[in-house]
Design a protein around this motif. Structure first.
Motif, mmCIF file in Angstrom:
data_model
loop_
_atom_site.group_PDB
_atom_site.id
_atom_site.type_symbol
_atom_site.label_atom_id
_atom_site.label_comp_id
_atom_site.label_asym_id
_atom_site.label_seq_id
_atom_site.Cartn_x
_atom_site.Cartn_y
_atom_site.Cartn_z
ATOM 1 N N ARG A 244 0.811 -1.216 0.000
ATOM 2 C CA ARG A 244 0.000 0.000 0.000
ATOM 3 C C ARG A 244 0.843 1.264 0.000
ATOM 4 O O ARG A 244 0.409 2.311 -0.480
ATOM 5 N N SER A 245 2.047 1.179 0.538
ATOM 6 C CA SER A 245 2.905 2.369 0.561
ATOM 7 C C SER A 245 3.515 2.648 -0.808
ATOM 8 O O SER A 245 4.098 3.715 -1.022
ATOM 9 N N GLY A 246 3.397 1.688 -1.729
ATOM 10 C CA GLY A 246 3.931 1.888 -3.075
ATOM 11 C C GLY A 246 5.328 1.356 -3.286
ATOM 12 O O GLY A 246 5.977 1.687 -4.280
ATOM 13 N N LYS A 247 5.831 0.521 -2.384
ATOM 14 C CA LYS A 247 7.171 -0.039 -2.559
ATOM 15 C C LYS A 247 7.216 -0.949 -3.779
ATOM 16 O O LYS A 247 6.231 -1.606 -4.126
ATOM 17 N N THR A 248 8.372 -0.985 -4.427
ATOM 18 C CA THR A 248 8.584 -1.900 -5.543
ATOM 19 C C THR A 248 9.150 -3.207 -5.005
ATOM 20 O O THR A 248 9.489 -3.326 -3.825
ATOM 21 N N TRP A 249 9.289 -4.194 -5.895
ATOM 22 C CA TRP A 249 9.849 -5.488 -5.484
ATOM 23 C C TRP A 249 11.265 -5.321 -4.940
ATOM 24 O O TRP A 249 11.578 -5.775 -3.847
ATOM 25 N N SER A 250 12.129 -4.658 -5.703
ATOM 26 C CA SER A 250 13.537 -4.561 -5.317
ATOM 27 C C SER A 250 13.783 -3.596 -4.181
ATOM 28 O O SER A 250 14.815 -3.663 -3.521
ATOM 29 N N ARG A 251 12.856 -2.675 -3.914
ATOM 30 C CA ARG A 251 13.062 -1.678 -2.871
ATOM 31 C C ARG A 251 12.228 -1.938 -1.617
ATOM 32 O O ARG A 251 12.034 -1.051 -0.807
ATOM 33 N N GLY A 252 11.758 -3.189 -1.444
ATOM 34 C CA GLY A 252 11.051 -3.443 -0.192
ATOM 35 C C GLY A 252 10.242 -4.716 -0.152
ATOM 36 O O GLY A 252 10.364 -5.508 0.787
ATOM 37 N N ILE A 253 9.408 -4.967 -1.179
ATOM 38 C CA ILE A 253 8.539 -6.142 -1.151
ATOM 39 C C ILE A 253 9.348 -7.420 -1.009
ATOM 40 O O ILE A 253 9.010 -8.326 -0.230
ATOM 41 N N LYS A 254 10.443 -7.504 -1.735
ATOM 42 C CA LYS A 254 11.286 -8.693 -1.710
ATOM 43 C C LYS A 254 11.769 -9.013 -0.298
ATOM 44 O O LYS A 254 11.796 -10.183 0.110
#
Length: 305
Positions: A244-254
């Protein structure tokens, strides 16, 4: 006690033209600085040709808490003044001042942490700057590589947090500052307890801050892995907040799914239905084909669903 030694090479301003308070701060005359800020508080408003106030210099030169406190009492609004490099006093305090000074700045005006507005010439917030200084970055990288005994090989009093932080005093100092900055960024206050009765969970807060540095997020997860499956007062786990915060895969979701892919999986081995909207939101709107491939490869449970 007060320290009266300062490195003049760090500041090239011609202080002869400045008010007496600024000159005392510039020269590291800490007792005189406290007295002058009390007798002539208006001088704390002075900005030099670089946009620096006395508070900027005090934060950059690790002035005693009493000096910073006296400057803030004289001119509280100095906390949100950005110099020509876009830096507030908090940017400098994050690397050069004590944890107590960082706390004092945030207590005076928490808006100085403003994640969108308070960016320096490198487009970094104070929280991002904290992790970019070479010494701090090295400490965080070292902590991420440190081995932690399995739960079967440590006693009940040993947590990942205690194991890592108790062995590294310098890392603890950085982590204490990071906690304050993350709490202020996410909750808008550093009060303890939080005024709305919510609990502060560092992993949830890192997830909910879009610009939270990736390594700092990974360190929070490493120190508090138990929070990955905790729900907050609104019923969210960190993964949901990260999407929901808008994180991308490489910058947080991963980081969240690598640490605990099972967090999304129910007892039947498939993704829990309550997470469908969140997963579909991420896969449908925030992912490239390559990201989708990597995600399915690293989290095969998603394919089973």
């Amino acid at each position: 006690g007060f320290q009266n030694i300062i490195d003049p090479s760090r500041h090239w301003y011609h202080y002869e033209m400045a008010p007496e308070l600024y000159t005392h701060i510039y020269k590291g005359r800490w007792p005189e600085s406290v007295n002058r800020s009390r007798s002539h508080p208006q001088e704390a408003q002075y900005e030099d040709e670089r946009g620096w106030t006395a508070l900027h210099i005090a934060a950059d030169d690790n002035a005693p808490v009493s000096v910073v406190s006296s400057l803030l009492a004289a001119f509280p609004s100095a906390t949100v003044i950005q110099n020509k490099k876009g830096c507030t006093a908090l940017h400098y305090a994050c690397d050069n001042s004590s944890h107590e000074v960082v706390r004092l700045l945030l207590q005076t005006d928490v808006s100085c942490i403003n994640i969108r507005g308070m960016r320096n010439e490198h487009s970094r917030t104070p929280l991002q700057d904290l992790c970019r200084w070479p010494g701090n970055e090295m400490l965080i990288q070292r902590a991420l590589k440190r081995k932690i005994p399995s739960s079967n090989n440590r006693n009940n009093e040993q947590t990942p947090s205690s194991i890592i932080l108790n062995q590294d005093e310098e890392l603890t100092k950085v982590w204490n500052k990071a906690n304050l900055l993350i709490k202020a960024s996410y909750h808008g206050t550093i009060e303890n307890p939080l005024p709305d009765g919510k609990a502060f969970r560092i992993v949830h807060a890192c997830a909910g801050i879009r610009d939270c540095p990736y390594r700092l997020t990974k360190l929070a997860i490493r120190l508090h892995p138990e929070q990955l499956q905790m729900v907050d007062e609104d019923g969210n786990i960190p993964f949901q907040l990260a999407v929901r915060s808008g994180k991308t895969w490489s910058r947080g979701i991963k980081a969240f799914l690598e640490a605990s892919p099972a967090v999304l999986v129910g007892h039947d081995g498939l993704i829990d239905q309550k997470f469908y909207p969140c997963v579909l939101d991420f896969l449908g709107r925030k992912s490239s084909i390559s990201t989708l491939f990597v995600m399915l490869k690293e989290i095969p449970e998603l394919m089973a669903s």
